[in-house]
Design an enzyme around this catalytic site. Structure first.
Site, PDB file in Angstrom:
ATOM      1  NE  ARG A 155      43.726  84.848  50.669  1.00 37.67           N
ATOM      2  CZ  ARG A 155      43.045  84.868  49.531  1.00 37.67           C
ATOM      3  NH1 ARG A 155      42.798  83.756  48.883  1.00 37.67           N
ATOM      4  NH2 ARG A 155      42.609  85.994  49.020  1.00 37.67           N
ATOM      5  CD  GLU A 169      26.675  91.151  38.580  1.00 37.84           C
ATOM      6  OE1 GLU A 169      27.851  91.578  38.512  1.00 37.84           O
ATOM      7  OE2 GLU A 169      26.403  89.958  38.772  1.00 37.84           O
ATOM      8  NE  ARG A 213      19.003  84.758  41.433  1.00 34.18           N
ATOM      9  CZ  ARG A 213      17.986  85.510  41.823  1.00 34.18           C
ATOM     10  NH1 ARG A 213      16.747  85.053  41.749  1.00 34.18           N
ATOM     11  NH2 ARG A 213      18.197  86.728  42.279  1.00 34.18           N
ATOM     12  NE  ARG A 256      32.414  79.843  42.179  1.00 33.80           N
ATOM     13  CZ  ARG A 256      32.270  81.145  42.013  1.00 33.80           C
ATOM     14  NH1 ARG A 256      31.429  81.824  42.732  1.00 33.80           N
ATOM     15  NH2 ARG A 256      32.986  81.780  41.120  1.00 33.80           N
ATOM     16  NE  ARG A 267      29.255  90.733  40.609  1.00 32.52           N
ATOM     17  CZ  ARG A 267      29.982  89.725  40.201  1.00 32.52           C
ATOM     18  NH1 ARG A 267      31.078  89.383  40.862  1.00 32.52           N
ATOM     19  NH2 ARG A 267      29.681  89.032  39.135  1.00 32.52           N
ATOM     20  CG  ASP A 324      34.990  80.838  38.841  1.00 35.67           C
ATOM     21  OD1 ASP A 324      34.120  81.700  38.602  1.00 35.67           O
ATOM     22  OD2 ASP A 324      35.394  80.564  39.987  1.00 35.67           O
ATOM     23  CE1 TYR A 372      28.173  81.044  40.420  1.00 39.76           C
ATOM     24  CE2 TYR A 372      30.426  80.627  39.754  1.00 39.76           C
ATOM     25  CZ  TYR A 372      29.443  81.498  40.131  1.00 39.76           C
ATOM     26  OH  TYR A 372      29.715  82.838  40.200  1.00 39.76           O
TER      27      TYR A 372
HETATM   28  C1  LIG Z   1      27.960  87.976  35.572  1.00 44.34           C
HETATM   29  C2  LIG Z   1      29.039  86.925  35.465  1.00 44.34           C
HETATM   30  C3  LIG Z   1      30.285  87.185  36.008  1.00 44.34           C
HETATM   31  C4  LIG Z   1      31.302  86.233  35.904  1.00 44.34           C
HETATM   32  N1  LIG Z   1      32.524  86.529  36.443  1.00 44.34           N
HETATM   33  C5  LIG Z   1      33.516  85.635  36.338  1.00 44.34           C
HETATM   34  C6  LIG Z   1      34.819  85.930  36.879  1.00 44.34           C
HETATM   35  O1  LIG Z   1      35.039  86.996  37.449  1.00 44.34           O
HETATM   36  N2  LIG Z   1      35.786  84.994  36.761  1.00 44.34           N
HETATM   37  C7  LIG Z   1      35.557  83.791  36.129  1.00 44.34           C
HETATM   38  O2  LIG Z   1      36.481  82.993  36.031  1.00 44.34           O
HETATM   39  N3  LIG Z   1      34.358  83.490  35.606  1.00 44.34           N
HETATM   40  C8  LIG Z   1      33.340  84.384  35.698  1.00 44.34           C
HETATM   41  N4  LIG Z   1      32.110  84.078  35.161  1.00 44.34           N
HETATM   42  C9  LIG Z   1      31.930  82.741  34.578  1.00 44.34           C
HETATM   43  C10 LIG Z   1      32.352  82.627  33.131  1.00 44.34           C
HETATM   44  O3  LIG Z   1      31.685  83.624  32.367  1.00 44.34           O
HETATM   45  C11 LIG Z   1      31.927  81.245  32.668  1.00 44.34           C
HETATM   46  O4  LIG Z   1      32.596  80.261  33.419  1.00 44.34           O
HETATM   47  C12 LIG Z   1      32.246  80.947  31.221  1.00 44.34           C
HETATM   48  O5  LIG Z   1      31.779  81.943  30.355  1.00 44.34           O
HETATM   49  C13 LIG Z   1      31.578  79.639  30.857  1.00 44.34           C
HETATM   50  O6  LIG Z   1      31.894  79.312  29.536  1.00 44.34           O
HETATM   51  P1  LIG Z   1      30.976  78.309  28.743  1.00 44.34           P
HETATM   52  O7  LIG Z   1      31.611  78.107  27.431  1.00 44.34           O
HETATM   53  O8  LIG Z   1      30.667  77.147  29.591  1.00 44.34           O
HETATM   54  O9  LIG Z   1      29.560  79.059  28.593  1.00 44.34           O
HETATM   55  P2  LIG Z   1      29.164  80.419  27.877  1.00 44.34           P
HETATM   56  O10 LIG Z   1      30.286  81.404  27.887  1.00 44.34           O
HETATM   57  O11 LIG Z   1      27.855  80.784  28.473  1.00 44.34           O
HETATM   58  O12 LIG Z   1      28.956  79.964  26.361  1.00 44.34           O
HETATM   59  C14 LIG Z   1      27.836  79.225  25.944  1.00 44.34           C
HETATM   60  C15 LIG Z   1      27.523  79.672  24.533  1.00 44.34           C
HETATM   61  O13 LIG Z   1      26.495  78.845  23.983  1.00 44.34           O
HETATM   62  C16 LIG Z   1      25.641  79.667  23.224  1.00 44.34           C
HETATM   63  N5  LIG Z   1      24.332  79.029  23.078  1.00 44.34           N
HETATM   64  C17 LIG Z   1      23.464  78.663  24.057  1.00 44.34           C
HETATM   65  N6  LIG Z   1      22.349  78.143  23.521  1.00 44.34           N
HETATM   66  C18 LIG Z   1      22.505  78.191  22.184  1.00 44.34           C
HETATM   67  C19 LIG Z   1      21.684  77.810  21.074  1.00 44.34           C
HETATM   68  N7  LIG Z   1      20.477  77.263  21.245  1.00 44.34           N
HETATM   69  N8  LIG Z   1      22.152  78.014  19.825  1.00 44.34           N
HETATM   70  C20 LIG Z   1      23.364  78.575  19.615  1.00 44.34           C
HETATM   71  N9  LIG Z   1      24.205  78.946  20.617  1.00 44.34           N
HETATM   72  C21 LIG Z   1      23.770  78.769  21.884  1.00 44.34           C
HETATM   73  C22 LIG Z   1      25.561  80.938  24.033  1.00 44.34           C
HETATM   74  O14 LIG Z   1      25.111  82.012  23.211  1.00 44.34           O
HETATM   75  C23 LIG Z   1      27.003  81.108  24.473  1.00 44.34           C
HETATM   76  O15 LIG Z   1      27.774  81.828  23.538  1.00 44.34           O
HETATM   77  C24 LIG Z   1      31.065  85.015  35.251  1.00 44.34           C
HETATM   78  C25 LIG Z   1      29.806  84.749  34.711  1.00 44.34           C
HETATM   79  C26 LIG Z   1      28.805  85.689  34.815  1.00 44.34           C
HETATM   80  C27 LIG Z   1      27.454  85.384  34.208  1.00 44.34           C
END
Ligand SMILES: Cc1cc2nc3c(=O)[nH]c(=O)nc-3n(C[C@H](O)[C@H](O)[C@H](O)COP(=O)(O)OP(=O)(O)OC[C@H]3O[C@@H](n4cnc5c(N)ncnc54)[C@H](O)[C@@H]3O)c2cc1C
Length: 268
Positions: A49, A177, A123, A45, A154, A227, A225
């Site tokens: 460059r 963080e 993690r 990831r 960071r 984004d 993983y």
């Molecule tokens: C610290 C950090 C930094 C990041 N930085 C970047 C970045 O700079 N750029 C980027 O593109 N991406 C970044 N990401 C990644 C990005 O946040 C994720 O790709 C994205 O949020 C994933 O979306 P999702 O819908 O798959 O999961 P999530 O956003 O995790 O949504 C899952 C949802 O399911 C809900 N859920 C889980 N279990 C239950 C349950 N039992 N009952 C009810 N609800 C539940 C959770 O509460 C959550 O709201 C970062 C992630 C983290 C953790």
């Protein structure tokens, strides 16, 4: 031979010196896992460059929703046919869901199955908030601290995510963080994805066949993983391939459509 682990892949792409300076310590803090145990995907990831472009991503368009992600989702969900219930744990209502109802489960896949095959490695991160009496703390949205001796990975200074805005305030907010293993009550963020995790995931995938009405989606449901753009892309693809055909058949058959086959969890 093939380059399977993070360390080999990193050294092959940037060399031992830069690996030691920039990657080894950071990886140690971020994962607390031997880099040789970690998948090469993680380092894949990181763009390498040979130019003066110092941005992280090389996408043609980069941006943030004008009013932020919360507002974008609130507006999308403002529809008479959409009901949102926050603060409800899926497992508290699961038994009221019939096998005819389509479920998109975005929680951790191991939790869905009651950890029957064990706990997948995750993690999590802790954020420590600080307000400083300076207009600009670090001049950038994120600065990584690669040295193993510095306890945080960071520092974020969110005002820099919006270079188009003028900041007049004399103070600024930063977040340090810290990364650590996710315990049972922590929010899982990053799949560790060791060989043992992958074997366990395969067992969970096999168990999804017994739940044809459930689509396992997102970062936690697919133990990948992802984004933001990949998570959104995968969700749109799943809608086209699985959700839309289901409802089309449901309309045609007067509400008797059934997903006969459990499809494999989302892939990015
Ligand atoms: C610290 C950090 C930094 C990041 N930085 C970047 C970045 O700079 N750029 C980027 O593109 N991406 C970044 N990401 C990644 C990005 O946040 C994720 O790709 C994205 O949020 C994933 O979306 P999702 O819908 O798959 O999961 P999530 O956003 O995790 O949504 C899952 C949802 O399911 C809900 N859920 C889980 N279990 C239950 C349950 N039992 N009952 C009810 N609800 C539940 C959770 O509460 C959550 O709201 C970062 C992630 C983290 C953790």
């Amino acid at each position: 031979g093939g380059i399977g682990n993070l360390e080999d892949k990193a050294i092959a792409s940037v060399g031992r010196t830069l690996y030691d300076l920039l990657i080894r310590g950071y990886t140690q803090k971020q994962w607390q896992t031997d880099p040789r145990e970690l998948s090469a995907d993680i380092i894949g990831r990181l763009p390498v460059r040979f130019s003066f472009d110092d941005r992280y991503f090389a996408d043609r368009y980069e941006g943030m929703p004008v009013d932020g992600y919360t507002a974008i989702f609130q507006r999308m969900l403002e529809h008479p046919k959409i009901a949102v219930e926050l603060g409800v744990d899926y497992f508290d209502v699961a038994e009221r869901i019939t096998p005819r109802q389509l479920v998109i489960y975005t929680g951790p896949i191991d939790r869905f199955f009651g950890y029957a095959c064990g706990h997948l490695g995750w993690r999590t991160v802790d954020f420590a908030r600080e307000v400083h009496d300076v207009a600009d703390f670090q001049g950038a949205a994120v600065i990584n601290y690669a040295d193993a001796e510095v306890p945080f990975t960071r520092i974020h200074e969110f005002r820099h995510l919006h270079p188009e805005r003028t900041h007049t305030g004399a103070r600024t907010t930063i977040y340090r963080e810290y990364s650590r293993f996710a315990g049972r009550n922590d929010e899982p963020y990053y799949p560790i994805n060791t060989a043992a995790d992958r074997a366990m995931l395969a067992s969970y995938h096999a168990m999804t066949a017994a739940h044809p009405n459930v689509i396992f989606g997102g970062r936690l449901g697919s133990y990948k993983y992802l984004d933001m753009h990949q998570a959104i892309g995968a969700a749109l693809k799943t809608f086209e391939r699985e959700v839309e055909p289901f409802f089309a058949e449901d309309m045609r058959t007067g509400g008797t459509a059934a997903r006969r086959h459990a499809l494999s969890p989302l892939s990015a």
